[in-house]
Design a protein around this motif. Structure first.
Motif, PDB file in Angstrom:
ATOM      1  N   PRO A 120      22.711  70.316 -44.548  1.00  0.00           N
ATOM      2  CA  PRO A 120      21.662  70.025 -45.533  1.00  0.00           C
ATOM      3  C   PRO A 120      22.065  70.494 -46.920  1.00  0.00           C
ATOM      4  O   PRO A 120      22.282  71.680 -47.140  1.00  0.00           O
ATOM      5  CB  PRO A 120      20.463  70.806 -44.991  1.00  0.00           C
ATOM      6  CG  PRO A 120      20.717  70.945 -43.519  1.00  0.00           C
ATOM      7  CD  PRO A 120      22.199  71.089 -43.397  1.00  0.00           C
ATOM      8  N   GLN A 121      22.199  69.547 -47.850  1.00  0.00           N
ATOM      9  CA  GLN A 121      22.660  69.852 -49.203  1.00  0.00           C
ATOM     10  C   GLN A 121      22.105  68.875 -50.231  1.00  0.00           C
ATOM     11  O   GLN A 121      22.340  69.049 -51.425  1.00  0.00           O
ATOM     12  CB  GLN A 121      24.188  69.794 -49.255  1.00  0.00           C
ATOM     13  CG  GLN A 121      24.753  68.440 -48.824  1.00  0.00           C
ATOM     14  CD  GLN A 121      26.247  68.438 -48.616  1.00  0.00           C
ATOM     15  OE1 GLN A 121      26.993  68.426 -49.590  1.00  0.00           O
ATOM     16  NE2 GLN A 121      26.660  68.465 -47.361  1.00  0.00           N
ATOM     17  N   PHE A 122      21.359  67.855 -49.749  1.00  0.00           N
ATOM     18  CA  PHE A 122      20.903  66.791 -50.626  1.00  0.00           C
ATOM     19  C   PHE A 122      19.404  66.909 -50.893  1.00  0.00           C
ATOM     20  O   PHE A 122      18.654  67.493 -50.114  1.00  0.00           O
ATOM     21  CB  PHE A 122      21.197  65.420 -50.012  1.00  0.00           C
ATOM     22  CG  PHE A 122      22.619  65.229 -49.575  1.00  0.00           C
ATOM     23  CD1 PHE A 122      23.643  65.174 -50.511  1.00  0.00           C
ATOM     24  CD2 PHE A 122      22.939  65.121 -48.230  1.00  0.00           C
ATOM     25  CE1 PHE A 122      24.959  65.004 -50.123  1.00  0.00           C
ATOM     26  CE2 PHE A 122      24.242  64.951 -47.822  1.00  0.00           C
ATOM     27  CZ  PHE A 122      25.259  64.899 -48.767  1.00  0.00           C
ATOM     28  N   TYR A 123      18.984  66.300 -51.997  1.00  0.00           N
ATOM     29  CA  TYR A 123      17.564  66.215 -52.300  1.00  0.00           C
ATOM     30  C   TYR A 123      16.891  65.158 -51.425  1.00  0.00           C
ATOM     31  O   TYR A 123      15.722  65.298 -51.050  1.00  0.00           O
ATOM     32  CB  TYR A 123      17.377  65.891 -53.777  1.00  0.00           C
ATOM     33  CG  TYR A 123      15.938  65.756 -54.203  1.00  0.00           C
ATOM     34  CD1 TYR A 123      15.146  66.887 -54.410  1.00  0.00           C
ATOM     35  CD2 TYR A 123      15.365  64.498 -54.405  1.00  0.00           C
ATOM     36  CE1 TYR A 123      13.828  66.767 -54.797  1.00  0.00           C
ATOM     37  CE2 TYR A 123      14.042  64.374 -54.797  1.00  0.00           C
ATOM     38  CZ  TYR A 123      13.273  65.512 -54.986  1.00  0.00           C
ATOM     39  OH  TYR A 123      11.956  65.396 -55.371  1.00  0.00           O
ATOM     40  N   GLY A 124      17.607  64.094 -51.113  1.00  0.00           N
ATOM     41  CA  GLY A 124      17.097  63.036 -50.254  1.00  0.00           C
ATOM     42  C   GLY A 124      18.245  62.347 -49.545  1.00  0.00           C
ATOM     43  O   GLY A 124      19.393  62.413 -49.991  1.00  0.00           O
ATOM     44  N   ALA A 125      17.948  61.683 -48.433  1.00  0.00           N
ATOM     45  CA  ALA A 125      19.007  61.039 -47.652  1.00  0.00           C
ATOM     46  C   ALA A 125      18.461  59.807 -46.955  1.00  0.00           C
ATOM     47  O   ALA A 125      17.403  59.857 -46.325  1.00  0.00           O
ATOM     48  CB  ALA A 125      19.589  62.010 -46.621  1.00  0.00           C
ATOM     49  N   GLY A 126      19.178  58.687 -47.078  1.00  0.00           N
ATOM     50  CA  GLY A 126      18.762  57.437 -46.465  1.00  0.00           C
ATOM     51  C   GLY A 126      19.407  57.215 -45.109  1.00  0.00           C
ATOM     52  O   GLY A 126      20.166  58.059 -44.607  1.00  0.00           O
ATOM     53  N   ARG A 127      19.124  56.076 -44.526  1.00  0.00           N
ATOM     54  CA  ARG A 127      19.677  55.726 -43.218  1.00  0.00           C
ATOM     55  C   ARG A 127      21.119  55.267 -43.346  1.00  0.00           C
ATOM     56  O   ARG A 127      21.513  54.690 -44.353  1.00  0.00           O
ATOM     57  CB  ARG A 127      18.850  54.611 -42.576  1.00  0.00           C
ATOM     58  CG  ARG A 127      17.447  55.025 -42.189  1.00  0.00           C
ATOM     59  CD  ARG A 127      16.648  53.849 -41.660  1.00  0.00           C
ATOM     60  NE  ARG A 127      15.349  54.281 -41.144  1.00  0.00           N
ATOM     61  CZ  ARG A 127      14.411  53.466 -40.676  1.00  0.00           C
ATOM     62  NH1 ARG A 127      14.640  52.152 -40.673  1.00  0.00           N
ATOM     63  NH2 ARG A 127      13.271  53.935 -40.223  1.00  0.00           N
ATOM     64  N   PHE A 128      21.876  55.503 -42.275  1.00  0.00           N
ATOM     65  CA  PHE A 128      23.231  54.980 -42.218  1.00  0.00           C
ATOM     66  C   PHE A 128      23.202  53.498 -41.846  1.00  0.00           C
ATOM     67  O   PHE A 128      22.407  53.063 -41.013  1.00  0.00           O
ATOM     68  CB  PHE A 128      24.073  55.750 -41.203  1.00  0.00           C
ATOM     69  CG  PHE A 128      24.792  56.921 -41.814  1.00  0.00           C
ATOM     70  CD1 PHE A 128      26.086  56.784 -42.297  1.00  0.00           C
ATOM     71  CD2 PHE A 128      24.170  58.145 -41.921  1.00  0.00           C
ATOM     72  CE1 PHE A 128      26.745  57.849 -42.875  1.00  0.00           C
ATOM     73  CE2 PHE A 128      24.816  59.227 -42.496  1.00  0.00           C
ATOM     74  CZ  PHE A 128      26.118  59.078 -42.979  1.00  0.00           C
ATOM     75  N   SER A 129      24.054  52.740 -42.495  1.00  0.00           N
ATOM     76  CA  SER A 129      24.222  51.318 -42.206  1.00  0.00           C
ATOM     77  C   SER A 129      25.669  50.949 -42.478  1.00  0.00           C
ATOM     78  O   SER A 129      26.182  51.217 -43.569  1.00  0.00           O
ATOM     79  CB  SER A 129      23.285  50.476 -43.083  1.00  0.00           C
ATOM     80  OG  SER A 129      23.497  49.087 -42.882  1.00  0.00           O
ATOM     81  N   GLU A 130      26.317  50.389 -41.465  1.00  0.00           N
ATOM     82  CA  GLU A 130      27.730  50.010 -41.571  1.00  0.00           C
ATOM     83  C   GLU A 130      28.596  51.196 -41.992  1.00  0.00           C
ATOM     84  O   GLU A 130      29.517  51.078 -42.791  1.00  0.00           O
ATOM     85  CB  GLU A 130      27.896  48.820 -42.522  1.00  0.00           C
ATOM     86  CG  GLU A 130      27.141  47.586 -42.043  1.00  0.00           C
ATOM     87  CD  GLU A 130      27.327  46.363 -42.914  1.00  0.00           C
ATOM     88  OE1 GLU A 130      28.049  46.439 -43.928  1.00  0.00           O
ATOM     89  OE2 GLU A 130      26.755  45.305 -42.564  1.00  0.00           O
ATOM     90  N   GLY A 131      28.264  52.377 -41.455  1.00  0.00           N
ATOM     91  CA  GLY A 131      29.092  53.552 -41.648  1.00  0.00           C
ATOM     92  C   GLY A 131      28.875  54.315 -42.927  1.00  0.00           C
ATOM     93  O   GLY A 131      29.585  55.293 -43.196  1.00  0.00           O
TER      94      GLY A 131
END
Length: 283
Positions: A120-131
């Motif tokens: 954990p180091q980010f303010y926000g994180a999205g979903r993985f898609s195509e790596g």
């Protein structure tokens, strides 16, 4: 298939066998998991109707193996999904799920077994898609990372979308453009609207004048089709004109036209035409 009679819902299989009687106020089906609401009771069941668990609070199916309740994700036995002191923020995609550190609030990723793979180091994180996944840095700028957390691309001014079919939409000053998988700009930002902020194969769903249409990334031009509304349905496009629906494939060829209504749950396509209903399994 979710069926409705009057104001109540039930579930039947494609051979017409009853799985759940039409006695529920709300029914959701994802894969082989059924969520059925009757009054203040929520039941999560298997495809055969065997109960996993009952709840007395508002619960939604997140996917076949998880439910969502009170801004938290749980498994079907209602055990909260956590990974080494981090709460799940989403369901897994490509063996990665975003998690939030319960102490710092920073966001990282765990795998499906609950192991932290990107600290954990980010303010926000999205979903993985195509790596790849889009993350928001602590200074509110955006980066694209790989499955190990290595930064592949960084921008201070653009809003980045997820990668689909080898391309990624981005927004700059309220207009959309497209990057390829190597982050080269293949379409400069000039589109005011891109549905779902993603490509579907060679096409974007865009607005042109007063209608929705397709924009070809190959020809860099609008196609000669226009509809009141276009919605992607798996590998198909549901196109509405007036009160009639048409289904197009990814090559924009008509699969069915003049339909009264069409719905799709990822497995079963339901088409109503001329007073009759037909069900198609995805093959």
């Amino acid at each position: 298939v979710v069926t409705k009679r009057g104001a109540l819902f039930g579930v039947y299989d494609l051979n017409g066998n009853e799985i759940l009687p039409m006695a529920y106020d709300r029914v959701e089906v994802i894969g082989q998991t059924v969520l059925a609401v009757r009054g203040n009771t929520v039941s999560v069941l298997s495809e055969s109707g065997t109960a996993h668990r009952q709840f007395d609070r508002t619960v939604y199916l997140a996917d076949e193996n998880h439910v969502y309740c009170d801004e938290r994700f749980y498994d079907l036995q209602f055990a909260e999904k956590q990974a080494r002191g981090c709460a799940y923020l989403d369901i897994p995609f490509e063996n990665r799920v975003s998690v939030s550190d319960l102490h710092t609030g920073f966001v990282g990723y765990a795998d499906e077994e609950g192991n932290i793979v990107i600290e954990p180091q980010f303010y926000g994180a999205g979903r993985f898609s195509e790596g790849t996944a889009v993350v928001v840095e602590t200074d509110r700028t955006a980066s694209v990372i790989d499955m190990q957390g290595n930064r592949l691309y960084h921008t201070q001014e653009d809003k980045l979308g997820m990668q689909y079919d080898g391309v990624r939409c981005f927004m700059r000053y309220n207009t959309y453009g497209v990057l390829d998988a190597n982050f080269r700009e293949i379409l400069p930002p000039f589109l005011l609207f891109v549905k779902n902020e993603r490509a579907y194969g060679d096409y974007l769903i865009v607005k042109h004048e007063t209608k929705e249409t397709f924009f070809s990334l190959q020809t860099k031009n609008y196609v000669s089709l226009a509809f009141d509304e276009i919605e992607p349905l798996g590998d198909l496009f549901l196109c509405k004109s007036d009160e009639s629906y048409s289904l197009l494939n990814r090559n924009l060829q008509t699969v069915a036209g003049g339909c009264d209504s069409v719905s799709y749950d990822g497995t079963v396509l339901t088409v109503r035409q001329n007073g009759k209903v037909a069900y198609y399994k995805k093959q």
